[in-house]
Design a protein around this motif. Structure first.
Motif, PDB file in Angstrom:
ATOM      1  N   LEU A  67      13.711  -0.115  10.597  1.00  0.00           N
ATOM      2  CA  LEU A  67      13.021  -1.371  10.298  1.00  0.00           C
ATOM      3  C   LEU A  67      13.912  -2.309   9.487  1.00  0.00           C
ATOM      4  CD1 LEU A  67       9.350  -0.243   9.477  1.00  0.00           C
ATOM      5  CD2 LEU A  67      10.246  -1.236  11.592  1.00  0.00           C
ATOM      6  N   LEU A  80       8.255  -6.124  10.623  1.00  0.00           N
ATOM      7  CA  LEU A  80       6.904  -5.777  10.196  1.00  0.00           C
ATOM      8  C   LEU A  80       5.978  -5.576  11.380  1.00  0.00           C
ATOM      9  CD1 LEU A  80       6.586  -8.286   7.215  1.00  0.00           C
ATOM     10  CD2 LEU A  80       6.802  -5.811   7.047  1.00  0.00           C
ATOM     11  N   GLY A  83       6.787  -2.268  13.209  1.00  0.00           N
ATOM     12  CA  GLY A  83       6.262  -1.113  12.487  1.00  0.00           C
ATOM     13  C   GLY A  83       4.769  -0.959  12.657  1.00  0.00           C
ATOM     14  N   SER A  84       4.034  -2.066  12.615  1.00  0.00           N
ATOM     15  CA  SER A  84       2.582  -2.003  12.797  1.00  0.00           C
ATOM     16  C   SER A  84       2.219  -1.529  14.195  1.00  0.00           C
ATOM     17  CB  SER A  84       1.954  -3.374  12.526  1.00  0.00           C
ATOM     18  OG  SER A  84       2.089  -3.736  11.166  1.00  0.00           O
ATOM     19  N   SER A 116       3.162   2.785   8.918  1.00  0.00           N
ATOM     20  CA  SER A 116       2.475   1.703   8.203  1.00  0.00           C
ATOM     21  C   SER A 116       2.887   1.661   6.737  1.00  0.00           C
ATOM     22  CB  SER A 116       0.956   1.875   8.305  1.00  0.00           C
ATOM     23  OG  SER A 116       0.534   3.056   7.615  1.00  0.00           O
ATOM     24  N   VAL A 119       6.063  -0.139   6.571  1.00  0.00           N
ATOM     25  CA  VAL A 119       5.791  -1.574   6.704  1.00  0.00           C
ATOM     26  C   VAL A 119       5.388  -2.165   5.356  1.00  0.00           C
ATOM     27  CG1 VAL A 119       4.223  -3.261   7.735  1.00  0.00           C
ATOM     28  CG2 VAL A 119       5.196  -1.443   9.136  1.00  0.00           C
TER      29      VAL A 119
END
Length: 432
Positions: A67, A80, A83-84, A116, A119
């Motif tokens: 990430l 972000l 990752g979600s 998460s 994130v």
């Protein structure tokens, strides 16, 4: 970008990140509250239940560096949202695996949902990209605080989740993951729409010296200019940080990692400890809500203290609270009240160390290198939690909660020892 525009974009960025982080917190709350219990139910083995925290943190650890690389290349927004998306898939896997009764597949789903957490960790650093030096710790802590709502509400969704689980024909406790699924979808949508412009990409257009409090004084400044400054004014707005360098950065990362390991080790086995001493799912939910509130609710306070008193003093305060938590956990026995007090202090101590530690690491690192070092920190932090979560189940099976607290005390000693050189360097920086 002029200062007024920078402040406007930063306010919007913090608001968007905070909103998305509120939603992301539901995954944390759901996984921490019922993950261990569902694994124990599906596997029939209490020792395996510790894998819930281990794989959740393991998923975050695996995702940390990728990430960070996405952020470095394409900006925070892309990282972000990616990752979600993985976390959404993880929630689906967790629900389906519970329906078919496969605990290894459920563990995989929890690991994917653990992204998460990566994130949320990335979001707190995104809040520092455009922050002024004097506001960096404060803005970071506001995003950390935002996890409070979802993470505290999550454990208390056990009751509604059971109704959803029964309706879907899956183990009742697994119904909580339906809420996590919906929340992750909304979090991705908020970041995708709201993070325009991207804070990291915009920050690269700023002058280099605005990106770090730790930037050395410009040699062009003359003694006459320095003498002309009014005492008490024109001073560095943030407390002086230790001199930057890889050694200091690794010490800060080690301190953050040990705080994470202590927190996960004790928290992971709390549900089973309470259930072994006449606890109920409701008591587990309340206890974990108190713990998670301690982790996040006062983070703006610690962020403000870190800005005013310095990062290292707040890290030291965190170790004191963690020591109190470990001592109470060691003596708690069957007392639900003492366990709740210990878990609350555990959350507070973790918050102080990680908020101040993240702000310190940011300031110790040149702007161009921040995504890489932040990714390293998040990966090591999550990996420490994963290892601690896995071993906590074994330690609990071999001994008891007191034995686990004793082992956590050893991790605390290591983390506190790493903070001592940082404190010495900070005092040296202030004396120069």
């Amino acid at each position: 970008m002029d200062p007024a525009e920078r402040r406007r974009v930063q306010r919007r960025t913090v608001l968007v990140l905070s909103t998305a982080t509120v939603l992301a917190g539901f995954a944390t709350g759901a996984s921490l509250s019922v993950g261990a219990l569902v694994l124990a139910e599906l596997s029939g083995n209490d020792a395996i239940s510790g894998l819930a925290s281990a794989v959740f943190n393991g998923g975050a650890a695996i995702a940390g560096i990728p990430l960070a690389r996405i952020a470095a290349r394409r900006g925070r927004r892309s990282a972000l949202v990616a990752g979600s998306a993985v976390a959404v898939a993880g929630a689906v896997v967790a629900i389906l695996s519970a329906a078919i009764g496969s605990w290894p597949l459920f563990a995989l789903g929890v690991a994917m949902l653990g992204v998460s957490s990566a994130v949320s960790l990335l979001a707190r650093f995104a809040a520092t990209d455009l922050a002024l030096p004097e506001n960096r710790a404060r803005d970071l802590s506001f995003v950390v605080w935002s996890i409070t709502v979802g993470a505290v509400v999550g454990p208390n969704l056990i009751g509604p989740g059971e109704a959803v689980g029964l309706g879907l024909g899956i183990p009742p406790l697994a119904g909580v993951f339906v809420f996590a699924l919906a929340a992750q979808l909304l979090a991705a949508l908020v970041n995708w729409i709201g993070l325009r412009p991207d804070p990291l990409l915009v920050s690269r257009l700023l002058p280099p010296e605005t990106g770090s409090v730790a930037t050395p004084a410009r040699p062009a400044e003359t003694a006459a200019v320095a003498a002309s400054r009014t005492p008490g004014r024109d001073r560095d707005p943030a407390p002086p940080a230790p001199p930057s360098g890889p050694g200091a950065r690794w010490l800060a990362i080690l301190a953050i990692a040990m705080a994470q390991a202590i927190m996960v080790a004790l928290m992971a086995m709390t549900p089973l400890h309470l259930m072994h001493h006449e606890g109920t799912p409701e008591i587990v939910g309340v206890t974990l809500s108190l713990h998670i509130a301690g982790m996040y609710a006062l983070s703006p306070v610690f962020g403000t203290l870190a800005s005013r008193l310095g990062r290292v003093p707040v890290i030291s305060l965190g170790w004191v609270m963690l020591l109190a938590s470990v001592a109470i956990a060691y003596a708690a026995g069957p007392s639900h009240l003492l366990v709740q007090l210990s878990l609350t202090l555990l959350g507070l101590g973790w918050s102080a160390v990680t908020v101040a530690g993240a702000a310190l690491l940011t300031e110790l690192t040149p702007s161009a290198e921040r995504p890489r070092w932040q990714g390293r920190s998040d990966t090591i932090m999550s990996a420490a939690g994963a290892v601690a979560g896995a071993l906590s189940g074994v330690a609990f099976a071999l001994g008891d909660f007191s034995f686990l607290a004793l082992l956590a005390g050893g991790l605390l000693a290591l983390g506190a020892a790493a903070s001592i050189p940082l404190g010495s360097r900070a005092r040296g920086a202030r004396s120069r």
